[in-house]
Design a protein around this motif. Structure first.
Motif, short mmCIF file in Angstrom:
data_model
loop_
_atom_site.label_atom_id
_atom_site.label_comp_id
_atom_site.label_asym_id
_atom_site.label_seq_id
_atom_site.Cartn_x
_atom_site.Cartn_y
_atom_site.Cartn_z
N GLU A 55 0.83 -1.21 0.00
CA GLU A 55 0.00 0.00 0.00
C GLU A 55 0.86 1.25 0.00
OE1 GLU A 55 -2.72 -0.33 3.27
OE2 GLU A 55 -3.65 -2.13 2.44
N GLN A 56 1.96 1.24 0.74
CA GLN A 56 2.87 2.40 0.75
C GLN A 56 3.50 2.60 -0.61
OE1 GLN A 56 5.59 1.50 3.92
NE2 GLN A 56 4.20 2.25 5.52
N ALA A 57 3.93 1.52 -1.24
CA ALA A 57 4.53 1.62 -2.57
C ALA A 57 3.52 2.12 -3.58
CB ALA A 57 5.08 0.25 -3.00
N SER A 58 2.30 1.64 -3.49
CA SER A 58 1.24 2.08 -4.39
C SER A 58 0.93 3.56 -4.19
CB SER A 58 -0.01 1.23 -4.17
OG SER A 58 -1.03 1.62 -5.04
N ALA A 59 0.87 4.00 -2.94
CA ALA A 59 0.60 5.41 -2.65
C ALA A 59 1.73 6.29 -3.16
CB ALA A 59 0.40 5.61 -1.15
N LEU A 60 2.98 5.85 -2.99
CA LEU A 60 4.12 6.61 -3.49
C LEU A 60 4.09 6.71 -5.01
CD1 LEU A 60 6.76 8.10 -2.95
CD2 LEU A 60 7.92 5.88 -2.99
#
Length: 70
Positions: free
Chosen positions: A6-11
């Motif tokens: 989720e963090q990678a996707s948000a970034l």
């Protein structure tokens, strides 16, 4: 593991939004378009010329933009 994804996707989404904003902030060419490409002298398609201020065909413009990024 879900948090990492989720963090990678948000970034990725944030970087995409920044790239789109930067592209939209660039000044658009204006004025009459050339009939033939500034670099290769091939005809510029009419639908591209209709954008206004176009001086290169699409392949030559891509090459020019790649050179400006370096």
């Amino acid at each position: 593991m879900g948090d990492w994804f989720e963090q990678a996707s948000a970034l990725e989404q944030l970087e995409r939004e920044h790239a789109i904003k930067a592209q939209r902030a660039r000044p658009r060419p204006s004025g009459p378009s050339r009939i033939h490409c500034l670099d290769c002298e091939k005809p510029i398609p009419e639908n591209r010329r209709a954008l206004g201020g176009i001086v290169r065909c699409t392949p030559c413009e891509s090459i020019s933009e790649q050179g400006n990024r370096r």
